[in-house]
Design a protein around this motif. Structure first.
Motif, PDB file in Angstrom:
ATOM      1  N   ALA A  62     -23.353 -38.263  28.049  1.00  0.00           N
ATOM      2  CA  ALA A  62     -24.095 -38.493  26.809  1.00  0.00           C
ATOM      3  C   ALA A  62     -23.657 -39.781  26.110  1.00  0.00           C
ATOM      4  N   GLN A  63     -22.491 -40.324  26.497  1.00  0.00           N
ATOM      5  CA  GLN A  63     -21.938 -41.484  25.802  1.00  0.00           C
ATOM      6  C   GLN A  63     -21.801 -42.730  26.662  1.00  0.00           C
ATOM      7  N   LEU A  64     -21.920 -42.573  27.973  1.00  0.00           N
ATOM      8  CA  LEU A  64     -21.634 -43.683  28.876  1.00  0.00           C
ATOM      9  C   LEU A  64     -22.842 -44.011  29.744  1.00  0.00           C
ATOM     10  N   PRO A  65     -22.927 -45.257  30.223  1.00  0.00           N
ATOM     11  CA  PRO A  65     -23.944 -45.559  31.220  1.00  0.00           C
ATOM     12  C   PRO A  65     -23.628 -44.819  32.521  1.00  0.00           C
ATOM     13  N   TYR A  66     -24.646 -44.588  33.314  1.00  0.00           N
ATOM     14  CA  TYR A  66     -24.501 -43.799  34.542  1.00  0.00           C
ATOM     15  C   TYR A  66     -23.340 -44.279  35.412  1.00  0.00           C
ATOM     16  N   PHE A  67     -23.223 -45.590  35.603  1.00  0.00           N
ATOM     17  CA  PHE A  67     -22.202 -46.120  36.511  1.00  0.00           C
ATOM     18  C   PHE A  67     -20.778 -45.884  36.012  1.00  0.00           C
ATOM     19  N   ALA A  68     -20.599 -45.593  34.721  1.00  0.00           N
ATOM     20  CA  ALA A  68     -19.261 -45.409  34.159  1.00  0.00           C
ATOM     21  C   ALA A  68     -18.822 -43.953  34.104  1.00  0.00           C
ATOM     22  N   VAL A  69     -19.731 -43.033  34.356  1.00  0.00           N
ATOM     23  CA  VAL A  69     -19.383 -41.603  34.326  1.00  0.00           C
ATOM     24  C   VAL A  69     -18.546 -41.278  35.557  1.00  0.00           C
ATOM     25  N   PRO A  70     -17.381 -40.657  35.375  1.00  0.00           N
ATOM     26  CA  PRO A  70     -16.534 -40.349  36.540  1.00  0.00           C
ATOM     27  C   PRO A  70     -17.263 -39.477  37.558  1.00  0.00           C
ATOM     28  N   ARG A  71     -17.188 -39.905  38.803  1.00  0.00           N
ATOM     29  CA  ARG A  71     -17.765 -39.120  39.897  1.00  0.00           C
ATOM     30  C   ARG A  71     -16.791 -38.028  40.317  1.00  0.00           C
ATOM     31  N   TYR A  72     -15.517 -38.288  40.151  1.00  0.00           N
ATOM     32  CA  TYR A  72     -14.466 -37.318  40.507  1.00  0.00           C
ATOM     33  C   TYR A  72     -13.641 -37.023  39.268  1.00  0.00           C
ATOM     34  N   LEU A  73     -13.381 -35.749  39.037  1.00  0.00           N
ATOM     35  CA  LEU A  73     -12.602 -35.316  37.880  1.00  0.00           C
ATOM     36  C   LEU A  73     -11.491 -34.394  38.377  1.00  0.00           C
ATOM     37  N   VAL A  74     -10.260 -34.774  38.124  1.00  0.00           N
ATOM     38  CA  VAL A  74      -9.096 -34.019  38.585  1.00  0.00           C
ATOM     39  C   VAL A  74      -8.376 -33.462  37.366  1.00  0.00           C
ATOM     40  N   THR A  75      -8.149 -32.149  37.351  1.00  0.00           N
ATOM     41  CA  THR A  75      -7.415 -31.532  36.250  1.00  0.00           C
ATOM     42  C   THR A  75      -5.937 -31.506  36.607  1.00  0.00           C
ATOM     43  N   VAL A  76      -5.115 -31.971  35.681  1.00  0.00           N
ATOM     44  CA  VAL A  76      -3.669 -32.009  35.867  1.00  0.00           C
ATOM     45  C   VAL A  76      -3.051 -31.091  34.822  1.00  0.00           C
ATOM     46  N   GLN A  77      -2.270 -30.146  35.278  1.00  0.00           N
ATOM     47  CA  GLN A  77      -1.544 -29.283  34.342  1.00  0.00           C
ATOM     48  C   GLN A  77      -0.246 -29.979  33.996  1.00  0.00           C
ATOM     49  N   GLU A  78       0.013 -30.135  32.720  1.00  0.00           N
ATOM     50  CA  GLU A  78       1.192 -30.863  32.271  1.00  0.00           C
ATOM     51  C   GLU A  78       2.470 -30.157  32.628  1.00  0.00           C
TER      52      GLU A  78
END
Length: 69
Positions: A53-69
């Motif tokens: 909703a806030q970024l152009p298509y090319f800037a949206v992360p294709r991969y999202l990795v969750t890291v537990q602190e």
């Protein structure tokens, strides 16, 4: 830091880091690592919707990795 700021708009995301990396075809893809707030879990689709909703298509992360602190 535009992409990180967009990811941080999701209420479950405490911290985010983003890099571009080349895929097998030589194209650059956006990869994001996110740390949830304590007691929260990350819904990748929801975080991606917030970023989209806030970024152009090319800037949206294709991969999202969750890291537990």
């Amino acid at each position: 830091y535009e992409v990180e700021r967009a990811l941080l708009q999701h209420p479950a995301v405490a911290a985010a880091a983003v890099v571009g990396c080349r895929d097998a075809f030589g194209d650059e893809e956006v990869v994001a690592w996110v740390i949830p707030h304590p007691g929260e879990s990350i819904d990748p689709a929801a975080v991606t919707r917030v970023a989209s909703a806030q970024l152009p298509y090319f800037a949206v992360p294709r991969y999202l990795v969750t890291v537990q602190e």
